[in-house]
Design a protein around this motif. Structure first.
Motif, PDB file in Angstrom:
ATOM      1  N   MET A   1       0.691  -1.087   0.123  1.00  0.00           N
ATOM      2  CA  MET A   1       0.087  -0.176   0.060  1.00  0.00           C
ATOM      3  C   MET A   1       0.749   1.334  -0.100  1.00  0.00           C
ATOM      4  SD  MET A   1      -3.236  -0.873  -0.315  1.00  0.00           S
ATOM      5  CE  MET A   1      -2.809  -2.128  -1.225  1.00  0.00           C
ATOM      6  N   ARG A   2       2.037   1.060   0.261  1.00  0.00           N
ATOM      7  CA  ARG A   2       2.940   2.318   0.474  1.00  0.00           C
ATOM      8  C   ARG A   2       3.282   2.764  -1.274  1.00  0.00           C
ATOM      9  NH1 ARG A   2       5.385  -0.282   5.161  1.00  0.00           N
ATOM     10  NH2 ARG A   2       6.867  -1.405   3.782  1.00  0.00           N
ATOM     11  N   LEU A   3       3.160   1.742  -2.091  1.00  0.00           N
ATOM     12  CA  LEU A   3       3.769   1.832  -3.366  1.00  0.00           C
ATOM     13  C   LEU A   3       2.654   2.320  -4.323  1.00  0.00           C
ATOM     14  CD1 LEU A   3       6.008  -1.109  -3.674  1.00  0.00           C
ATOM     15  CD2 LEU A   3       6.630   1.385  -3.180  1.00  0.00           C
ATOM     16  N   ARG A   4       1.414   1.583  -4.198  1.00  0.00           N
ATOM     17  CA  ARG A   4       0.280   1.859  -5.044  1.00  0.00           C
ATOM     18  C   ARG A   4      -1.102   1.481  -4.171  1.00  0.00           C
ATOM     19  NH1 ARG A   4       1.868   2.080 -10.459  1.00  0.00           N
ATOM     20  NH2 ARG A   4      -0.386   2.670 -10.939  1.00  0.00           N
ATOM     21  N   GLY A   5      -2.156   1.986  -4.869  1.00  0.00           N
ATOM     22  CA  GLY A   5      -3.527   1.841  -4.194  1.00  0.00           C
ATOM     23  C   GLY A   5      -4.071   0.548  -4.116  1.00  0.00           C
ATOM     24  N   PRO A   6      -5.283   0.287  -3.463  1.00  0.00           N
ATOM     25  CA  PRO A   6      -5.671  -0.889  -3.679  1.00  0.00           C
ATOM     26  C   PRO A   6      -6.508  -1.457  -4.887  1.00  0.00           C
ATOM     27  CG  PRO A   6      -7.071   0.489  -2.298  1.00  0.00           C
ATOM     28  CD  PRO A   6      -5.770   1.227  -2.718  1.00  0.00           C
ATOM     29  N   GLN A   7      -6.943  -0.729  -5.718  1.00  0.00           N
ATOM     30  CA  GLN A   7      -7.198  -0.892  -6.877  1.00  0.00           C
ATOM     31  C   GLN A   7      -6.143  -1.706  -7.979  1.00  0.00           C
ATOM     32  OE1 GLN A   7     -10.889  -0.600  -7.935  1.00  0.00           O
ATOM     33  NE2 GLN A   7      -9.921  -2.376  -9.134  1.00  0.00           N
ATOM     34  N   PHE A   8      -5.115  -1.005  -7.894  1.00  0.00           N
ATOM     35  CA  PHE A   8      -3.943  -1.369  -8.663  1.00  0.00           C
ATOM     36  C   PHE A   8      -3.473  -2.964  -8.349  1.00  0.00           C
ATOM     37  CE2 PHE A   8       0.411  -2.158  -9.162  1.00  0.00           C
ATOM     38  CZ  PHE A   8       0.861  -1.581 -10.481  1.00  0.00           C
ATOM     39  N   TRP A   9      -3.299  -3.114  -7.132  1.00  0.00           N
ATOM     40  CA  TRP A   9      -2.950  -4.466  -6.429  1.00  0.00           C
ATOM     41  C   TRP A   9      -4.068  -5.442  -6.708  1.00  0.00           C
ATOM     42  CZ3 TRP A   9       1.845  -4.906  -6.648  1.00  0.00           C
ATOM     43  CH2 TRP A   9       2.720  -3.633  -6.460  1.00  0.00           C
ATOM     44  N   LEU A  10      -5.358  -5.228  -6.554  1.00  0.00           N
ATOM     45  CA  LEU A  10      -6.484  -6.087  -6.570  1.00  0.00           C
ATOM     46  C   LEU A  10      -6.441  -6.703  -8.024  1.00  0.00           C
ATOM     47  CD1 LEU A  10      -9.077  -7.457  -5.882  1.00  0.00           C
ATOM     48  CD2 LEU A  10     -10.299  -5.398  -6.461  1.00  0.00           C
ATOM     49  N   MET A  11      -6.060  -5.995  -8.974  1.00  0.00           N
ATOM     50  CA  MET A  11      -6.199  -6.357 -10.535  1.00  0.00           C
ATOM     51  C   MET A  11      -4.973  -7.251 -10.704  1.00  0.00           C
ATOM     52  SD  MET A  11      -7.341  -6.145 -13.459  1.00  0.00           S
ATOM     53  CE  MET A  11      -8.430  -4.545 -13.653  1.00  0.00           C
ATOM     54  N   ARG A  12      -3.995  -6.941 -10.058  1.00  0.00           N
ATOM     55  CA  ARG A  12      -2.822  -7.812 -10.227  1.00  0.00           C
ATOM     56  C   ARG A  12      -2.915  -9.096  -9.452  1.00  0.00           C
ATOM     57  NH1 ARG A  12      -2.459  -3.137 -12.272  1.00  0.00           N
ATOM     58  NH2 ARG A  12      -0.881  -2.728 -13.564  1.00  0.00           N
ATOM     59  N   TRP A  13      -3.297  -9.531  -8.261  1.00  0.00           N
ATOM     60  CA  TRP A  13      -3.562 -10.567  -7.690  1.00  0.00           C
ATOM     61  C   TRP A  13      -4.468 -11.417  -8.029  1.00  0.00           C
ATOM     62  CZ3 TRP A  13       0.230 -12.700  -4.804  1.00  0.00           C
ATOM     63  CH2 TRP A  13       1.207 -11.697  -4.461  1.00  0.00           C
ATOM     64  N   VAL A  14      -5.510 -10.994  -8.541  1.00  0.00           N
ATOM     65  CA  VAL A  14      -6.874 -11.725  -9.057  1.00  0.00           C
ATOM     66  C   VAL A  14      -6.227 -12.517 -10.145  1.00  0.00           C
ATOM     67  CG1 VAL A  14      -7.627 -10.139 -10.814  1.00  0.00           C
ATOM     68  CG2 VAL A  14      -9.299 -11.540  -9.527  1.00  0.00           C
ATOM     69  N   TRP A  15      -5.290 -11.986 -10.881  1.00  0.00           N
ATOM     70  CA  TRP A  15      -4.680 -13.080 -12.129  1.00  0.00           C
ATOM     71  C   TRP A  15      -3.974 -14.240 -11.392  1.00  0.00           C
ATOM     72  CZ3 TRP A  15      -5.833 -13.374 -16.925  1.00  0.00           C
ATOM     73  CH2 TRP A  15      -6.551 -12.332 -17.542  1.00  0.00           C
ATOM     74  N   VAL A  16      -3.048 -14.071 -10.324  1.00  0.00           N
ATOM     75  CA  VAL A  16      -2.504 -15.176  -9.599  1.00  0.00           C
ATOM     76  C   VAL A  16      -3.551 -16.209  -9.074  1.00  0.00           C
ATOM     77  CG1 VAL A  16      -1.105 -15.545  -7.473  1.00  0.00           C
ATOM     78  CG2 VAL A  16      -0.760 -13.516  -8.933  1.00  0.00           C
ATOM     79  N   HIS A  17      -4.648 -15.726  -8.638  1.00  0.00           N
ATOM     80  CA  HIS A  17      -5.563 -16.261  -8.099  1.00  0.00           C
ATOM     81  C   HIS A  17      -6.245 -17.304  -9.072  1.00  0.00           C
ATOM     82  CE1 HIS A  17      -8.790 -17.848  -5.236  1.00  0.00           C
ATOM     83  NE2 HIS A  17      -9.729 -17.232  -6.024  1.00  0.00           N
ATOM     84  N   PHE A  18      -6.620 -16.686 -10.094  1.00  0.00           N
ATOM     85  CA  PHE A  18      -7.175 -17.463 -11.267  1.00  0.00           C
ATOM     86  C   PHE A  18      -6.229 -18.442 -11.819  1.00  0.00           C
ATOM     87  CE2 PHE A  18      -7.439 -17.517 -16.059  1.00  0.00           C
ATOM     88  CZ  PHE A  18      -8.570 -18.258 -16.112  1.00  0.00           C
ATOM     89  N   ALA A  19      -4.982 -18.189 -12.066  1.00  0.00           N
ATOM     90  CA  ALA A  19      -3.995 -19.052 -12.462  1.00  0.00           C
ATOM     91  C   ALA A  19      -3.929 -20.379 -11.440  1.00  0.00           C
ATOM     92  CB  ALA A  19      -2.562 -18.485 -12.777  1.00  0.00           C
ATOM     93  N   SER A  20      -3.888 -20.066 -10.077  1.00  0.00           N
ATOM     94  CA  SER A  20      -3.954 -21.203  -9.406  1.00  0.00           C
ATOM     95  C   SER A  20      -5.254 -21.909  -9.285  1.00  0.00           C
ATOM     96  CB  SER A  20      -3.655 -20.632  -7.658  1.00  0.00           C
ATOM     97  OG  SER A  20      -2.595 -19.576  -7.670  1.00  0.00           O
ATOM     98  N   GLY A  21      -6.154 -21.473  -9.441  1.00  0.00           N
ATOM     99  CA  GLY A  21      -7.538 -22.052  -9.580  1.00  0.00           C
ATOM    100  C   GLY A  21      -7.463 -22.909 -10.579  1.00  0.00           C
ATOM    101  N   MET A  22      -6.962 -22.549 -11.789  1.00  0.00           N
ATOM    102  CA  MET A  22      -7.206 -23.272 -13.306  1.00  0.00           C
ATOM    103  C   MET A  22      -6.009 -24.462 -13.030  1.00  0.00           C
ATOM    104  SD  MET A  22      -9.249 -22.136 -15.040  1.00  0.00           S
ATOM    105  CE  MET A  22     -10.260 -21.650 -13.667  1.00  0.00           C
ATOM    106  N   ALA A  23      -4.848 -24.332 -12.186  1.00  0.00           N
ATOM    107  CA  ALA A  23      -4.055 -25.311 -11.995  1.00  0.00           C
ATOM    108  C   ALA A  23      -4.515 -26.425 -11.138  1.00  0.00           C
ATOM    109  CB  ALA A  23      -2.864 -24.652 -11.608  1.00  0.00           C
ATOM    110  N   LEU A  24      -5.311 -25.888 -10.030  1.00  0.00           N
ATOM    111  CA  LEU A  24      -5.554 -26.859  -9.142  1.00  0.00           C
ATOM    112  C   LEU A  24      -6.707 -27.893  -9.769  1.00  0.00           C
ATOM    113  CD1 LEU A  24      -6.276 -27.799  -6.261  1.00  0.00           C
ATOM    114  CD2 LEU A  24      -7.915 -25.901  -5.921  1.00  0.00           C
TER     115      LEU A  24
END
Length: 388
Positions: free
Chosen positions: A266-289
């Motif tokens: 949060m010291r670098l960018r706001g919550p919307q920026f990081w939400l967009m990045r991490w939701v892709w990690v979550h998606f890739a993990s779900g597909m792999a599972l």
């Protein structure tokens, strides 16, 4: 915000994880005690989610009308009494009913905690504080199954609910003694009669709805994991209840770790920026599972890595989605927090029930529900960002 208030808010937020995770190792014992199977015992979990969804809609307007402390104290008392009732039920039907009432009481802790944070913090600080709350409340899913396994072995499953009743009582005393009223003094109290209209206005806000549902589907995947993991770990792969608790705690630790990483980000960018990045990690993990589950491995370990990544990434997704959803709604923070929680736990109730309904004796239903939830969370995040 003082450390004492932060810890207390974390404890109040932990009502949900504790009431869910503490008794997970007891699913086989409950099935035996009530003469049924684990799939039917999962109804007690779905009933809790339904109670969380309905109860939050009730508490939101009450918190905006009467302040934070009064409704909070009433809910904590109801949680403690219904937890004691869960320990005394004679059959599964009574357990389902008692769990529903327990959720009606316990959900006030989550609504009030989110509302108090929104009262005291700006959006970026809110995301950081929510991440810190994950650290406080995240101890619950690590320790709860371990404690539940110990209580189950030593005293039987009713002791788990007695512990919940005691925990609720201690939290109620702490609220009465230490939590100040945080309702802004210069803000008019919201009339109860306008609750439905207020919810309607929130539902017409695309930013609120998109972020709330994105976080909700991410949470839905987590609760699908909570509902399905006792079968997959204990029955399908014959993991002992003690080892199940440690594996469950490992995923919870990943969730906590990523939440603290999110607070630092949060010291670098706001919550919307990081939400967009991490939701892709979550998606890739779900597909792999899902891919691993479809291969139906003979051992558990191939499932553990994508499952860990999927659950851990929620430590960055859920605080940011919550902060983004509440950012524009300081004047009606209680109702916004309540509707947010209700939407999310409605999804959790459906996803946890789907794991049982799709049960086929494999890990595919669990992985499939998590993967679909990850896809929907990604789609909603992208859609919301495109409209802001």
């Amino acid at each position: 915000m003082t450390l004492r208030i932060l810890i207390l808010l974390g404890a109040l937020s932990a009502f949900g994880p504790l009431a869910i995770d503490l008794y997970l190792p007891a699913f086989p014992a409950l099935a035996q005690a009530f003469g049924t199977d684990i799939e039917h015992v999962q109804l007690t979990l779905a009933a809790y989610f339904v109670g969380l969804a309905i109860g939050q809609l009730i508490y939101g307007p009450l918190i905006d009308r009467f302040g934070r402390r009064g409704p909070l104290l009433i809910g904590v008392v109801l949680f403690s009494l219904s937890s004691l009732a869960c320990a005394l039920v004679p059959d599964l039907d009574w357990m389902v009913a008692a769990r529903f009432i327990q959720a009606l009481g316990g959900c006030v802790g989550m609504v009030a905690a989110r509302t108090v944070v929104r009262d005291l913090c700006d959006p970026t600080t809110t995301a950081k504080v929510f991440s810190q709350l994950v650290l406080v409340m995240g101890v619950a899913p690590i320790l709860a199954p371990v404690l539940g396994g110990v209580l189950l072995a030593a005293f039987g499953w009713p002791s788990m609910f007695i512990v919940l009743a005691l925990f609720g009582s201690v939290c109620g005393l702490a609220v009465w003694r230490w939590l100040p009223e945080t309702y802004p003094a210069d803000m008019p109290r919201r009339p109860l009669g306008g609750a439905l209209a207020n919810y309607g206005r929130l539902l017409r806000d695309s930013s609120f709805v998109g972020n709330a549902l994105a976080g909700g589907f991410a949470m839905g995947g987590m609760f699908a994991y909570i509902a399905g993991s006792p079968f997959v770990y204990i029955e399908l792969y014959e993991v002992s209840t003690q080892h199940y608790a440690w594996l469950f705690g490992l995923n919870a630790a990943g969730f906590i770790l990523l939440a603290q990483v999110n607070a630092a980000l949060m010291r670098l960018r706001g919550p919307q920026f990081w939400l967009m990045r991490w939701v892709w990690v979550h998606f890739a993990s779900g597909m792999a599972l899902l891919a691993v589950a479809l291969a139906q491995p003979a051992a558990l370990w191939p499932l553990l890595l994508p499952l860990f990544c999927s659950i851990a990434s929620l430590g960055c997704i859920m605080p940011n989605a919550t902060a983004c959803a509440l950012a524009r709604h300081g004047a009606n923070a209680g109702s916004a927090s309540a509707l947010l929680g209700s939407l999310q736990f409605s999804i959790a109730a459906v996803t946890s029930a789907m794991v049982g309904a799709l049960h086929d004796g494999s890990s595919v239903p669990l992985a499939g529900v998590i993967a679909v939830c990850a896809l929907l969370a990604l789609a909603l995040t992208v859609w919301t960002a495109s409209r802001d």
